[in-house]
Write a protein that holds these residues in place. Structure first.
Motif, PDB file in Angstrom:
ATOM      1  N   PRO A   1       0.776  -1.107  -0.067  1.00 51.75           N
ATOM      2  CA  PRO A   1       0.072   0.210  -0.114  1.00 51.75           C
ATOM      3  C   PRO A   1       0.687   1.227  -0.148  1.00 51.75           C
ATOM      4  O   PRO A   1       2.088   1.369   0.600  1.00 51.75           O
ATOM      5  CB  PRO A   1      -0.865  -0.326   1.290  1.00 51.75           C
ATOM      6  N   GLY A   2       0.602   2.221  -0.816  1.00 51.75           N
ATOM      7  CA  GLY A   2       1.151   3.395  -0.878  1.00 51.75           C
ATOM      8  C   GLY A   2       2.334   3.472  -1.810  1.00 51.75           C
ATOM      9  O   GLY A   2       2.804   4.553  -1.923  1.00 51.75           O
ATOM     10  N   LEU A   3       2.505   2.494  -2.672  1.00 55.26           N
ATOM     11  CA  LEU A   3       3.525   2.418  -3.511  1.00 55.26           C
ATOM     12  C   LEU A   3       3.163   3.380  -4.663  1.00 55.26           C
ATOM     13  O   LEU A   3       2.280   3.251  -5.486  1.00 55.26           O
ATOM     14  CB  LEU A   3       4.001   1.166  -4.126  1.00 55.26           C
TER      15      LEU A   3
ATOM     16  N   PRO B   1      17.323   6.614   1.411  1.00 52.59           N
ATOM     17  CA  PRO B   1      18.268   6.688   2.034  1.00 52.59           C
ATOM     18  C   PRO B   1      18.851   5.470   2.454  1.00 52.59           C
ATOM     19  O   PRO B   1      17.972   4.525   2.958  1.00 52.59           O
ATOM     20  CB  PRO B   1      18.045   7.705   3.375  1.00 52.59           C
ATOM     21  N   SER B   2      20.008   5.002   2.877  1.00 55.37           N
ATOM     22  CA  SER B   2      20.405   3.910   3.067  1.00 55.37           C
ATOM     23  C   SER B   2      20.743   3.743   4.564  1.00 55.37           C
ATOM     24  O   SER B   2      20.619   5.072   5.156  1.00 55.37           O
ATOM     25  CB  SER B   2      21.836   3.212   2.380  1.00 55.37           C
TER      26      SER B   2
ATOM     27  N   LEU C   1      11.223   6.417   8.210  1.00 53.94           N
ATOM     28  CA  LEU C   1      11.758   7.476   7.321  1.00 53.94           C
ATOM     29  C   LEU C   1      11.143   8.869   7.784  1.00 53.94           C
ATOM     30  O   LEU C   1       9.944   8.899   8.156  1.00 53.94           O
ATOM     31  CB  LEU C   1      11.871   7.245   5.965  1.00 53.94           C
ATOM     32  N   GLU C   2      11.852   9.969   7.690  1.00 56.35           N
ATOM     33  CA  GLU C   2      11.014  11.226   7.800  1.00 56.35           C
ATOM     34  C   GLU C   2      11.758  12.252   6.977  1.00 56.35           C
ATOM     35  O   GLU C   2      12.957  12.131   6.780  1.00 56.35           O
ATOM     36  CB  GLU C   2      11.287  11.706   9.296  1.00 56.35           C
TER      37      GLU C   2
ATOM     38  N   GLU D   1       7.605   3.186   2.012  1.00 59.23           N
ATOM     39  CA  GLU D   1       7.745   3.849   3.259  1.00 59.23           C
ATOM     40  C   GLU D   1       8.404   5.397   2.808  1.00 59.23           C
ATOM     41  O   GLU D   1       7.890   6.544   3.473  1.00 59.23           O
ATOM     42  CB  GLU D   1       8.670   3.390   3.834  1.00 59.23           C
ATOM     43  N   ALA D   2       9.242   5.696   1.859  1.00 59.47           N
ATOM     44  CA  ALA D   2       9.946   6.969   1.592  1.00 59.47           C
ATOM     45  C   ALA D   2       8.550   7.661   0.929  1.00 59.47           C
ATOM     46  O   ALA D   2       8.641   8.846   1.363  1.00 59.47           O
ATOM     47  CB  ALA D   2      10.875   6.714   0.690  1.00 59.47           C
TER      48      ALA D   2
END
Length: 287
Positions: A50-52, A121-122, A184-185, A215-216
């Motif tokens: 979801p959200g991709l 980000p890694s 992430l933020e 998530e990103a």
């Protein structure tokens, strides 16, 4: 003298092709064709998190492409950032809707504002271990290629980890979603950069399950003006911890009800592009 000249040459020229090991070339013609020979395609993992956002990839993650990505990421073959960035730029153009390879028609949603490439980000420990940030390095090469072909573009590394996450290798798609949920933020000041962009494109070297990109995207949409509620509304009966987790994670729990156009609409301002994706994700017309 021959040995000294050999050592000096190795500092300037690549020892071998990153894809197949052919000597004295960054990427041989066959490996370059595997990476950029075909037009970039829309990709969609199964199951799709979801959200991709809509994701485009340059090539399937197999054989020569896999070897080149691993050589750049894990073995420090930094000269591969150029061809990998060119492949990523092609995937970005595909997502912007350009029909041509030069990208001049893509622009930035017709607004004149630059396309903003935001690297996923890694983990900090991974960057320290590798000695570089692969996604950011490839993104910089892609932005340079886009600008040369007439598409205003720049890189903004505005995402950061807000908490530690486990190593993703060995985790299945559900475990990866749970591992990354809320991780992430957007860094302070990043929202101003995002607000001035024409289109925001999340970029990474590889998509497997899509959990990192989802998530990103959640983190970006949380600060983009007018883009709230990326994972849709929470049902009225959901309160307390259940509501908080649904709003923050959006990882397919029953209490998270997404609006139909929220995750994949073409006009929501956020897309994604990667160098490579799993071969199965190119089969987007599944029943």
């Amino acid at each position: 003298m021959r040995g000294w000249w050999q050592d000096l040459t190795d500092l300037v020229l690549p020892a071998e092709c990153g894809g197949c090991g052919r000597p004295r070339t960054v990427l041989c013609p066959k490996c370059r064709a595997a990476l950029t020979g075909d037009a970039p395609s829309r990709v969609r993992p199964d199951p799709e998190p979801p959200g991709l956002p809509v994701v485009h990839a340059a090539a399937p993650y197999e054989d020569r492409v896999r070897a080149a990505l691993l050589a750049h990421k894990e073995r420090g073959a930094l000269m591969l950032a150029g061809p990998l960035g060119a492949a990523l730029a092609g995937a970005v153009r595909a997502g912007l809707g350009s029909g041509g390879r030069d990208g001049r028609e893509a622009g930035a949603a017709g607004s004149g504002a630059p396309v903003l490439l935001v690297p996923v980000p890694s983990a900090r420990w991974a960057v320290r271990a590798r000695g570089h940030d692969p996604a950011r390095r490839i993104a910089l090469a892609a932005a340079a290629g886009l600008r040369r072909s007439g598409t205003p573009a720049r890189v903004a590394a505005v995402l950061r980890q807000r908490r530690a996450v486990a190593d993703q290798s060995g985790l299945n798609s559900r475990q990866r979603l749970d591992n990354l949920a809320g991780a992430l933020e957007v860094a302070p000041g990043g929202a101003r950069l995002l607000a001035g962009a024409g289109r925001v494109v999340l970029v990474d070297d590889l998509m497997t399950t899509g959990a990192s990109l989802a998530e990103a995207a959640r983190a970006l949409r949380a600060v983009l003006p007018g883009k709230g509620g990326f994972y849709g509304r929470v049902t009225p009966g959901t309160t307390g911890e259940g509501a908080r987790r649904a709003q923050m994670a959006g990882v397919g729990r029953a209490e998270a009800v997404r609006e139909k156009r929220g995750a994949h609409s073409a006009d929501d301002g956020v897309g994604a592009a990667v160098v490579a994706a799993s071969p199965a994700s190119f089969e987007i017309n599944r029943n």
